[in-house]
Design a protein around this motif. Structure first.
Motif, PDB file in Angstrom:
ATOM      1  N   THR A  15      24.990  -0.382 -37.579  1.00 57.64           N
ATOM      2  CA  THR A  15      26.245  -0.063 -38.473  1.00 57.64           C
ATOM      3  C   THR A  15      26.037   1.237 -39.277  1.00 57.64           C
ATOM      4  O   THR A  15      27.221   1.907 -39.670  1.00 57.64           O
ATOM      5  N   GLU A  17      24.992   1.874 -42.161  1.00 58.57           N
ATOM      6  CA  GLU A  17      24.922   1.777 -43.546  1.00 58.57           C
ATOM      7  C   GLU A  17      23.404   1.566 -43.865  1.00 58.57           C
ATOM      8  O   GLU A  17      22.711   0.620 -43.374  1.00 58.57           O
ATOM      9  N   VAL A  19      20.116   0.521 -45.854  1.00 55.56           N
ATOM     10  CA  VAL A  19      19.874  -0.831 -46.646  1.00 55.56           C
ATOM     11  C   VAL A  19      18.344  -0.601 -46.681  1.00 55.56           C
ATOM     12  O   VAL A  19      17.574   0.042 -46.100  1.00 55.56           O
ATOM     13  N   THR A  23      16.458  -6.331 -45.776  1.00 51.12           N
ATOM     14  CA  THR A  23      18.031  -6.705 -45.239  1.00 51.12           C
ATOM     15  C   THR A  23      18.036  -6.873 -43.672  1.00 51.12           C
ATOM     16  O   THR A  23      18.718  -7.921 -43.263  1.00 51.12           O
ATOM     17  N   ASN A  24      17.482  -6.009 -42.963  1.00 48.51           N
ATOM     18  CA  ASN A  24      17.204  -6.118 -41.486  1.00 48.51           C
ATOM     19  C   ASN A  24      16.512  -7.536 -41.035  1.00 48.51           C
ATOM     20  O   ASN A  24      16.959  -8.218 -40.196  1.00 48.51           O
ATOM     21  N   GLY A  27      19.100 -10.510 -41.794  1.00 50.26           N
ATOM     22  CA  GLY A  27      19.982 -10.281 -41.007  1.00 50.26           C
ATOM     23  C   GLY A  27      19.697 -11.083 -39.590  1.00 50.26           C
ATOM     24  O   GLY A  27      20.578 -11.706 -39.004  1.00 50.26           O
ATOM     25  N   ALA A  51      17.697  -9.933 -50.441  1.00 54.04           N
ATOM     26  CA  ALA A  51      18.493  -9.752 -49.249  1.00 54.04           C
ATOM     27  C   ALA A  51      18.786 -11.337 -49.041  1.00 54.04           C
ATOM     28  O   ALA A  51      20.172 -11.276 -48.553  1.00 54.04           O
ATOM     29  N   GLU A  55      22.831 -13.065 -48.723  1.00 57.06           N
ATOM     30  CA  GLU A  55      23.243 -13.664 -47.249  1.00 57.06           C
ATOM     31  C   GLU A  55      23.628 -15.100 -47.020  1.00 57.06           C
ATOM     32  O   GLU A  55      22.922 -15.750 -47.446  1.00 57.06           O
ATOM     33  N   ARG A 186      18.733   2.115 -41.320  1.00 55.11           N
ATOM     34  CA  ARG A 186      19.998   1.552 -41.130  1.00 55.11           C
ATOM     35  C   ARG A 186      20.284   0.325 -40.768  1.00 55.11           C
ATOM     36  O   ARG A 186      19.469  -0.464 -40.158  1.00 55.11           O
ATOM     37  N   ARG A 187      21.393  -0.449 -41.301  1.00 52.91           N
ATOM     38  CA  ARG A 187      21.629  -1.822 -41.146  1.00 52.91           C
ATOM     39  C   ARG A 187      21.971  -2.246 -39.643  1.00 52.91           C
ATOM     40  O   ARG A 187      22.472  -1.299 -39.019  1.00 52.91           O
ATOM     41  N   GLU A 188      21.464  -3.238 -39.148  1.00 51.57           N
ATOM     42  CA  GLU A 188      21.347  -3.581 -37.737  1.00 51.57           C
ATOM     43  C   GLU A 188      22.018  -4.865 -37.752  1.00 51.57           C
ATOM     44  O   GLU A 188      21.761  -5.800 -38.640  1.00 51.57           O
ATOM     45  N   SER A 189      22.599  -5.386 -36.700  1.00 49.61           N
ATOM     46  CA  SER A 189      23.012  -6.827 -36.337  1.00 49.61           C
ATOM     47  C   SER A 189      22.604  -7.185 -34.910  1.00 49.61           C
ATOM     48  O   SER A 189      22.424  -6.146 -34.244  1.00 49.61           O
TER      49      SER A 189
END
Length: 567
Positions: A15, A17, A19, A23-24, A27, A51, A55, A186-189
């Protein structure tokens, strides 16, 4: 949310963003379907806790001891089939957590252990609470690793979940360096993880079909891995269509309905004598959904040389370790369904089916007789455990989840209770004491709509009794029956058998279990006579708070066989 059983894929989405790397981690777990974490919090993984604060898909439960966190995660995972997290800090927390991780390995439970680790600058200097966590936990995990690059944390965590559920399920452990999880990334999903489903080939099914048709006294030995919506009915259908008896594996009595006429009992400690007789007299075992462990095989004295073995599992590495018999890599549901098909279209010859059913009927009737409790004389002021077992069998709601600890007391429940639905039994296959109370917490969180009963001896109870407060804090109405005979009964039994009249280190001191339970926020009462137990059990199950029943039992009634054998 149960992780789906289909193909296996991983897709990463960035994304942009910024972090913290933690956080990853969180996530990736949530994206994979993980929905709960149990922990004694530690400063080494504060970034992970932070984190988790943001969540909403993962519930975080604070426990009173790391062993409780690991046992809760174990029970929750068993009942939901979705990996749960247990978390602890560095060497001290990991050591306490390890008892439940080891049990998860023994029971093929795909839970996720997250450990805080010292920072990069402190590594390999014998820093405060430092040890090589990945090396420490590697012998009893499917994968234990320590990432060094912040950018890898999310992907490796997602892969850890996939590893845990693939093949023979089992625990994984992730050691997270304190400074690495705070690094900006970087934020990942990630995509949903789908569990692979291997299926037996037509040639393999043909081989097993021929063995099953030729057998005179075939047995299905079924374990916990068959307990799915499709597999349990398939096991019943195969047993009926092929006229086979069924024995459940050690610590898996709910893998097949106990009231079914083809059920011949469960193997392992506390089993009725007829179970070994049936296993010895069988000329074919078809083992589905579990490993051939020491307790199932009665100290590796079974099977006999006259017994052929077919072993079915989702991973070739988990099949019969003797290297004998015929191994099939397949899910339980697929194998059972495919093997039943030819017997539905081409039934056994009536004479063969009749001989098998006569043996099954005789064995089942003997098992029924040997597993019907009859009261025994005990010393005044103590409750007879046979009568207690009878009361539990008659009064427990049919959907009750029974969570057992390790110890001789559990033999009464194992032999005399009945399990007629999947996911109604939870226990430590490793024999770890202290499982019952935290296991019941995990079970109640997994199944909030079901009554949960924990059974424990006084020794195991006091190892994790502090997590009664966790149950009270989380408003979980578990019921705990603690059998108090003032000793480590299993060890004393072995001492009396091998060194008669020389017990040592097995006598325990007086404890007011009722006062202890009430001090931890629970209801509690003392039961001195078996006749008092029924009403006490009813009061316990109608309580909105956790409830403890202390049952005083005769110190000489430590073996389910008899008191006399120890004289």
């Amino acid at each position: 949310m149960t992780i789906e059983a289909q193909s296996m894929d991983t897709t990463t989405h960035m994304t942009g963003e910024p972090v913290e790397a933690a956080t990853n981690v969180v996530g990736a777990l949530a994206d994979a379907g993980v929905d709960i974490a149990f922990t004694v919090p530690g400063e080494s993984f504060l970034a992970v806790l932070n984190a988790l604060y943001d969540e909403p898909r993962i519930r975080t439960v604070a426990t009173r001891h790391e062993s409780g966190a690991s046992f809760m995660a174990d029970a929750y995972t068993k009942l939901t089939q979705t990996p749960a997290i247990c978390m602890a800090t560095r060497a001290v927390g990991a050591a306490n957590l390890s008892i439940g991780i080891h049990n998860a390995q023994q029971d093929s439970v795909p839970m996720i252990a997250i450990l805080g680790q010292v920072s990069n600058g402190a590594r390999h200097r014998e820093s405060f609470q430092e040890t090589d966590l990945d090396q420490f936990l590697r012998p009893f995990t499917k994968w234990a690793f320590e990432p060094t690059a912040p950018s890898e944390l999310g992907a490796l965590t997602h892969r850890a979940v996939r590893t845990a559920i693939s093949g023979r399920p089992g625990p994984v452990a992730i050691s997270l360096r304190e400074d690495v999880i705070r690094e900006p990334v970087r934020r990942e999903s990630y995509s949903t993880i789908h569990r692979p489903e291997p299926e037996a080939s037509s040639d393999e099914i043909a081989v097993v079909e021929a063995l099953l048709r030729d057998a005179h006294r075939p047995l299905l030995l079924v374990g916990g891995e068959i307990m799915t919506t499709a597999a349990t009915p398939a096991a019943v259908h195969l047993a009926e269509s092929a006229s086979a008896g069924v024995v459940t594996l050690w610590r898996r009595p709910d893998a097949f309905p106990n009231d079914h006429p083809h059920y011949l009992g469960h193997a392992g400690l506390g089993a009725a004598p007829i179970v070994r007789e049936a296993m010895t007299g069988s000329d074919l075992w078809i083992v589905v959904g579990g490993r051939l462990d020491e307790n199932t095989l009665d100290g590796y004295t079974l099977p006999t040389a006259e017994t052929s073995v077919v072993h079915v599992g989702v991973d070739a590495d988990g099949l019969d370790p003797r290297g004998e018999g015929f191994g099939v890599v397949s899910t339980s549901a697929a194998f059972l369904r495919l093997l039943a098909e030819p017997f539905s279209t081409d039934p056994l010859e009536p004479a063969s089916a009749g001989e098998r059913r006569a043996w099954i009927t005789d064995t089942h009737e003997t098992w029924q007789a040997q597993t019907t409790p009859e009261g025994r004389a005990v010393s005044p002021g103590y409750a007879d455990q046979f009568e207690i077992a009878r009361t539990m069998r008659e009064h427990l709601p049919p959907d009750t989840i029974v969570v057992t600890d390790a110890g001789n007391f559990s033999a009464w429940s194992a032999r005399f209770l009945r399990w007629n639905a999947p996911f109604t039994f939870v226990g430590p296959g490793s024999g770890a004491m202290g499982y019952a109370i935290p296991g019941a917490v995990g079970a109640q969180l997994a199944r909030p709509d079901r009554p949960v009963l924990a059974v424990a001896g006084d020794g195991g109870f006091l190892m994790t009794a502090m997590d009664l407060q966790t149950a009270a804090r989380e408003q979980l109405p578990i019921v705990v029956v603690v059998f108090n005979n003032g000793q480590y009964g299993t060890i004393r039994m072995h001492q009396e058998r091998k060194y008669p009249g020389r017990p040592i280190a097995t006598t325990l001191g007086e404890v007011d279990f009722v006062a202890l339970a009430r001090g931890l926020g629970c209801g509690a009462e003392l039961v001195l006579e078996a006749e008092e137990f029924s009403a006490a059990l009813d009061r316990a199950f109608t309580s909105d708070a956790p409830y403890v029943l202390e049952v005083r039992t005769d110190p000489e009634q430590i073996s389910i066989s008899s008191i006399v054998e120890l004289d």
